[in-house]
Design an enzyme around this catalytic site. Structure first.
Site, PDB file in Angstrom:
ATOM      1  N   HIS A 105      23.006  93.710  62.321  1.00 19.76           N
ATOM      2  CA  HIS A 105      22.910  92.147  62.410  1.00 19.76           C
ATOM      3  C   HIS A 105      24.069  91.455  63.006  1.00 19.76           C
ATOM      4  O   HIS A 105      24.155  90.468  63.909  1.00 19.76           O
ATOM      5  CB  HIS A 105      22.306  91.720  61.094  1.00 19.76           C
ATOM      6  CG  HIS A 105      21.960  90.081  61.141  1.00 19.76           C
ATOM      7  ND1 HIS A 105      20.764  89.817  61.208  1.00 19.76           N
ATOM      8  CD2 HIS A 105      22.719  89.144  61.128  1.00 19.76           C
ATOM      9  CE1 HIS A 105      20.642  88.528  61.230  1.00 19.76           C
ATOM     10  NE2 HIS A 105      21.957  87.826  61.087  1.00 19.76           N
ATOM     11  N   GLU A 106      25.392  91.669  62.214  1.00 17.94           N
ATOM     12  CA  GLU A 106      26.505  90.685  62.505  1.00 17.94           C
ATOM     13  C   GLU A 106      27.067  91.358  63.955  1.00 17.94           C
ATOM     14  O   GLU A 106      27.534  90.634  64.780  1.00 17.94           O
ATOM     15  CB  GLU A 106      27.551  90.991  61.552  1.00 17.94           C
ATOM     16  CG  GLU A 106      27.159  90.583  60.201  1.00 17.94           C
ATOM     17  CD  GLU A 106      26.522  89.042  60.163  1.00 17.94           C
ATOM     18  OE1 GLU A 106      26.890  88.283  60.999  1.00 17.94           O
ATOM     19  OE2 GLU A 106      25.994  88.672  59.111  1.00 17.94           O
ATOM     20  N   HIS A 109      25.100  89.403  66.573  1.00 17.93           N
ATOM     21  CA  HIS A 109      25.656  88.152  66.819  1.00 17.93           C
ATOM     22  C   HIS A 109      27.003  88.378  67.781  1.00 17.93           C
ATOM     23  O   HIS A 109      27.182  87.336  68.819  1.00 17.93           O
ATOM     24  CB  HIS A 109      26.042  87.371  65.629  1.00 17.93           C
ATOM     25  CG  HIS A 109      24.992  86.981  64.851  1.00 17.93           C
ATOM     26  ND1 HIS A 109      24.000  86.151  65.263  1.00 17.93           N
ATOM     27  CD2 HIS A 109      24.636  87.227  63.643  1.00 17.93           C
ATOM     28  CE1 HIS A 109      23.111  85.801  64.357  1.00 17.93           C
ATOM     29  NE2 HIS A 109      23.441  86.556  63.273  1.00 17.93           N
ATOM     30  N   ASP A 184      19.835  81.593  60.333  1.00 18.39           N
ATOM     31  CA  ASP A 184      19.820  81.564  61.635  1.00 18.39           C
ATOM     32  C   ASP A 184      18.738  80.692  62.212  1.00 18.39           C
ATOM     33  O   ASP A 184      18.917  79.920  63.097  1.00 18.39           O
ATOM     34  CB  ASP A 184      20.124  82.950  62.128  1.00 18.39           C
ATOM     35  CG  ASP A 184      21.255  83.918  61.728  1.00 18.39           C
ATOM     36  OD1 ASP A 184      22.205  83.094  61.441  1.00 18.39           O
ATOM     37  OD2 ASP A 184      20.954  85.118  61.843  1.00 18.39           O
TER      38      ASP A 184
HETATM   39 ZN    ZN Z   1      22.821  85.997  61.191  1.00 23.17          ZN
END
Ligand code: ZN
Length: 252
Positions: A105-106, A109, A184
């Site tokens: 996930h990170e 981004h 988010d």
């Molecule tokens: Zn996030």
């Protein structure tokens, strides 16, 4: 005297040069290593008030003592900035499905942030959990000019915010996506709606449909939200959806 002075004076956040002077004051009674550049700290802390800067140096001093060092170094400053802005770092997670998921996930981004030319550059990405329930984060350097953003920059930010969920979808599949992106998605929805209803940045054109206090502008007057037509409301929803879908596809 009370009652005689009725003027209110807004004291804005200090600028770079203001922060530099404030940091110098608070650095006076601390032992700071020669390698630490106060100007760099001032550059890294837009949005910090005087009290935040004092707090930052105090945290750095506490970390220095705990690590049994003679003087505050760059490392303590960096850790203190994270601590003041995001929360204390906790023990690393044990290897698990959850850890893998947060990592992807990170990274999602971070990759999107790195590839988009209109996004603020990546400063840091980590999956060391923070106090307050944050499993990891991916952050840019905060920028100095707040409050004047281009359409391209807002779209880039929305795309970056959707990059976490996009990575989950690509790596784990649509059925395995998690609640990790809820923060988010909330920010994305707010930003996209702002573009359409207040900034005139959608194909509905240059109309501010809502004022700051949530009234709706239709041609001449502001009317309360409840009175504006379902038609306008569905037009707005459609525009918001278009923006989000396009940015999501782009992120993917
Ligand atoms: Zn996030």
């Amino acid at each position: 005297r009370a009652g005689r002075f009725d003027r209110q004076i807004m004291v804005d956040y200090p600028s770079y040069s203001g922060r530099l002077e404030i940091l110098k004051v608070h650095a006076r009674n601390k032992r700071i290593d020669d390698s630490v550049d106060i100007e760099t700290i001032a550059r890294r802390t837009p949005g910090f008030a005087g009290a935040d800067l004092a707090n930052l140096l105090n945290e750095a001093a506490i970390l220095t003592a705990r690590r049994q060092k003679e003087a505050i170094t760059e490392l303590e400053i960096t850790d203190a900035i994270d601590r003041v802005t995001i929360g204390m770092s906790m023990k690393p997670m044990l290897d698990s499905v959850k850890k893998r998921l947060i990592a992807y996930h990170e990274v999602g981004h971070s990759i999107v942030r790195t590839l988009l030319k209109d996004a603020d550059p990546l400063d840091k990405v980590t999956i060391i959990p923070r106090s307050g329930g944050v499993g990891g984060f991916s952050a840019s350097l905060p920028s100095e000019e707040m409050g004047l953003e281009s359409r391209a920059a807002i779209l880039a930010l929305i795309t970056v915010l959707l990059g976490g969920r996009a990575a989950e979808e690509v790596v784990f599949g649509d059925d395995e996506i998690t609640t990790g992106a809820s923060g988010d998605i909330e920010r994305v929805a707010k930003l996209a709606r702002l573009m359409v209803t207040q900034l005139g940045m959608s194909s509905l054109g240059l109309v501010a449909l809502e004022s700051q206090n949530n009234e709706v502008f239709l041609g001449r007057d502001f009317i309360p939200r409840s009175e504006y037509s379902e038609k306008v409301s569905s037009l707005i929803d459609e525009q918001v959806r278009n923006i989000v879908n396009q940015c999501h596809a782009n992120a993917k």
